[in-house]
Motif scaffolding. Structure first.
Motif, short mmCIF file in Angstrom:
data_model
loop_
_atom_site.label_atom_id
_atom_site.label_comp_id
_atom_site.label_asym_id
_atom_site.label_seq_id
_atom_site.Cartn_x
_atom_site.Cartn_y
_atom_site.Cartn_z
N SER A 126 17.84 23.41 74.26
CA SER A 126 18.14 24.84 74.45
C SER A 126 17.18 25.76 73.71
CB SER A 126 19.56 25.11 73.95
OG SER A 126 19.88 26.47 74.07
N LEU A 217 24.16 20.14 69.45
CA LEU A 217 22.84 20.30 70.04
C LEU A 217 22.26 18.92 70.34
CD1 LEU A 217 22.89 22.64 67.41
CD2 LEU A 217 21.15 23.46 68.99
N HIS A 219 18.78 16.97 71.97
CA HIS A 219 17.38 17.28 72.27
C HIS A 219 16.58 16.00 72.39
CE1 HIS A 219 15.07 21.21 72.02
NE2 HIS A 219 14.15 20.34 72.43
N THR A 231 13.40 24.96 67.80
CA THR A 231 14.60 25.42 68.51
C THR A 231 15.86 24.74 67.99
OG1 THR A 231 14.08 23.83 70.27
CG2 THR A 231 13.32 26.11 70.56
N SER A 232 16.22 23.59 68.54
CA SER A 232 17.49 22.96 68.17
C SER A 232 17.58 22.68 66.68
CB SER A 232 17.69 21.66 68.96
OG SER A 232 17.97 21.93 70.31
N LEU A 244 23.48 17.98 65.33
CA LEU A 244 22.31 17.75 66.17
C LEU A 244 22.13 16.26 66.43
CD1 LEU A 244 19.56 18.59 67.48
CD2 LEU A 244 18.58 18.49 65.18
#
Length: 279
Positions: A126, A217, A219, A231-232, A244
């Motif tokens: 994201s 999150l 990724h 970002t993440s 994460l």
């Protein structure tokens, strides 16, 4: 999940969406690549997730077969308001959200503006914080239709380069990008210089710190479109109740390259945080 779903009026926009399953409502918001739609984004994950949740996967205005109004302006406010209107149109008081890439930015703005509508949030590759436009995202938003250009984009999206060698996949995504009205809308969304569009999708650090909902999150470590570190990693540091998960050997298409693992992460997080929040 089939390519043609249902339609609903979301504050005057005839909105195409897919629905399946029972239980807790889960809104799936797709990304912004050329030819993007709910079906293209979520078709692999939809069957397994629908066994656990009541899924809604709309085509965000400007994408898929949702109504395109002549002269429509596109902005983060337009997209966020469309998703708020969609939630209200389907009659759900609260939903959890999975947002992919651009869809993650929409999810973050939505939970910041209307926390009353949101239970929990999953963000996948994201955007949504202050970050620098990557060469990969510049190429995605600057796409002009051709088979070769789509093949090159799939190379950027994927860690597994066999995806780019799959002519059927390339052809499917290319054909999606040239359906009537698709490229006209897409080319109007992110004209150069493109850093300004990424900036417009960003929440401030203070805004991110104020989000109290549980957020996961996800990724791909080798993501060349939305690099992990800017970002993440940063968003997870700022949101108080964020965690994460990073997939190795994975690019921007987590839901395609790591489908089963992605689904397991989503189900585990949503079930676990629901139990915690219920205590």
């Amino acid at each position: 999940m089939v390519e043609i779903g249902k339609y609903i009026n979301a504050n005057g926009i005839n909105t195409h969406y897919h629905e399946a399953g029972q239980g807790e409502p889960l809104l799936l918001i797709h990304g912004s690549g050329p030819g993007a739609s709910a079906w293209a984004n979520w078709r692999l994950a939809f069957p397994a997730l629908s066994e656990q949740f009541h899924l809604y996967a709309p085509d965000v205005v400007g994408f898929g077969t949702t109504e395109r109004r002549e002269g429509q302006d596109y902005s983060i406010d337009v997209w966020v308001n469309h998703m708020i209107d969609f939630i209200e149109a389907i009659g759900e008081k609260k939903v959890s959200i999975i947002g992919n890439s651009f869809g993650g930015a929409i999810a973050l703005h939505l939970v910041y503006r209307r926390p009353d509508l949101v239970n929990r949030v999953v963000l996948m590759g994201s955007v949504g914080n202050q970050s620098t436009l990557s060469a990969g995202l510049d190429a995605v938003w600057g796409y002009t239709p051709s088979f070769d250009n789509m093949k090159n984009l799939i190379k950027i999206f994927s860690y597994d380069q066999s995806n780019a060698a799959n002519d059927n996949l390339v052809e499917m995504r290319y054909q999606a990008s040239i359906q009537e009205g698709f490229q006209e809308a897409f080319s109007s969304m992110f004209p150069a210089p493109r850093q300004r569009h990424l900036d417009a999708m960003a929440l401030t650090d203070e805004q991110l710190k104020s989000i109290e909902k549980s957020v996961l999150l996800i990724h791909g470590r080798e993501d060349e479109v939305i690099p992990l570190e800017e970002t993440s990693w940063e968003i997870a540091r700022l949101i108080p109740n964020a965690e994460l998960h990073v997939f190795p050997h994975c690019g921007h298409w987590v839901q395609i390259e790591k489908t089963e693992e992605f689904i397991a992460q989503v189900i585990g997080f949503l079930k676990r945080t629901k139990a915690v929040n219920a205590v």
